[in-house]
Write an enzyme that holds these catalytic residues in place. Sequence first.
Site, PDB file in Angstrom:
ATOM      1  CB  SER A 120      -8.262   5.567   7.428  1.00 20.19           C
ATOM      2  OG  SER A 120      -8.896   5.465   6.167  1.00 20.19           O
ATOM      3  CG  ASP A 175     -11.869   3.662   6.312  1.00 15.99           C
ATOM      4  OD1 ASP A 175     -11.219   4.511   6.940  1.00 15.99           O
ATOM      5  OD2 ASP A 175     -11.771   3.485   5.082  1.00 15.99           O
ATOM      6  CE  LYS A 214      -8.877   2.136   2.976  1.00 13.18           C
ATOM      7  NZ  LYS A 214      -9.052   3.213   3.963  1.00 13.18           N
ATOM      8  NE  ARG A 263      -9.640  11.045   8.929  1.00 10.55           N
ATOM      9  CZ  ARG A 263      -8.803  10.289   8.211  1.00 10.55           C
ATOM     10  NH1 ARG A 263      -9.194   9.090   7.807  1.00 10.55           N
ATOM     11  NH2 ARG A 263      -7.615  10.731   7.894  1.00 10.55           N
ATOM     12  CG  HIS A 269      -1.842   1.191   1.254  1.00 15.03           C
ATOM     13  ND1 HIS A 269      -2.977   1.241   0.479  1.00 15.03           N
ATOM     14  CD2 HIS A 269      -1.791   2.367   1.924  1.00 15.03           C
ATOM     15  CE1 HIS A 269      -3.602   2.381   0.692  1.00 15.03           C
ATOM     16  NE2 HIS A 269      -2.900   3.092   1.559  1.00 15.03           N
TER      17      HIS A 269
END
Length: 442
Positions: free
Chosen positions: A185, A163, A189, A170, A84
């Site tokens: 967050s 989320d 995931k 947010r 990621h």
Amino acid sequence: MGSLDAVEIIAAKRDGLPLTGEALSFLVDAFTHGQVPDYQMSAFLMAVCLRGMSVEETAALTGAMLRSGRTLAFPGLPRVGDKHSTGGVGDATSFLVGPVCAALGVAVPMIAGRGLGHTGGTVDKLESIPGLRTDLSPSEMEAQVRAVGLCMAGQSAEIAPADRRLYALRDVTCTVESVPLIAASIMSKKLAEGLDALVMDVKCGRGAFMKDEAGARELARTIVEIGAAHGVRVTALLTAMDQPLGRAAGNALEIAEAAALLCGEEPPGTAELLSLSLELSAHLVFLSGAALSVDEARGLARRALASGRAFEVFSRMVAAQGGDASVLERPERLPQALVRRVVAARETGFVTRLDALGLGKACVRLGAGRLRLDDRIDPAAGMIFLAREGDAVKAGEPVLELHAASESLIDAVLPLVDEAVAVGPQAPPIGLLMRGVLSAVC
């Protein structure tokens, strides 16, 4: 704190008191089920933004968000990992790392996102491939990972729904830039993917969400520690995002660039994209247990790419998701811009600035990203970088090429491009791409 109550929890965080995992689970669950209104959760998010959270609190918040939805499961698969990135410009690493690692026996169930601000999104890029679906259900993802070894899909409503709701709040309450909230967050995931191992690319610099290395290091350390708390091995690489990573920025343009690298080509300007992709792959292969050392994994990753095995995996993934895999070898079949215009150097010297933030914003305005949530993406829009920072150029030589649907779109972004690109008489100092590695044993 006594009996659990949203107002008490908000007040405790406002006053800087630590919150228990039980309190955080209660708050997230109540919010997800509509028992805590948006205005109360907004107050909580602001309290976190101002007061911060310990790693223990952040790990507990992550777990509560994770448990709000379904998680993927891969019983019997020995190695499940993912990569990621915190977001950059010209970053096509996912399309190399996923196939390379899958070719080496690491199952990769990648849940990816769309473009955010000036940064590109993996899902938007994939959808530039004709026919390709990214709206896969968790069951479809599980089946494809077992069949192909690799899947790249968007976040479904079943994965970490808390989320999705929290991020929407947010975004409109000025609480996006909080390390605990960013980390929770991301990890809610990623943990939902059923991973054994995760490699993070945490970017810092002009074109990153974390502008300075200290902030990026704090985020990386928090993510690594959340992983350890949940039994997932995480390594975070700190990397520079001052100029675009690759040769292309845009959706179809980045797919074409990644496909060329997967086919064994190395177009000019792709050296950093290739080197970072191989380094991320090596760390994930090692972390997953498919190599005895990172050095051994580097060699395996290079061979998986050079042999064509990674290209074969990516082709199979594209076909499995309904895409036309022939475009990977025939990029002219990808969406093509109606208008292209070269931007040339105005003087002789060295490229001193290719500002990733400014160029990313220009890409969005060309149509490669979204200014509003309901904007349509132009899959062909973007730009090709024909020079890098530090390159010598002569007046009139091309520095970049803009791709758009109309001349007016290009005219509109030229002031942004002029501000983002500079040529000077002296070569600038070029910083290292790799800024550090953080890891933890769990």
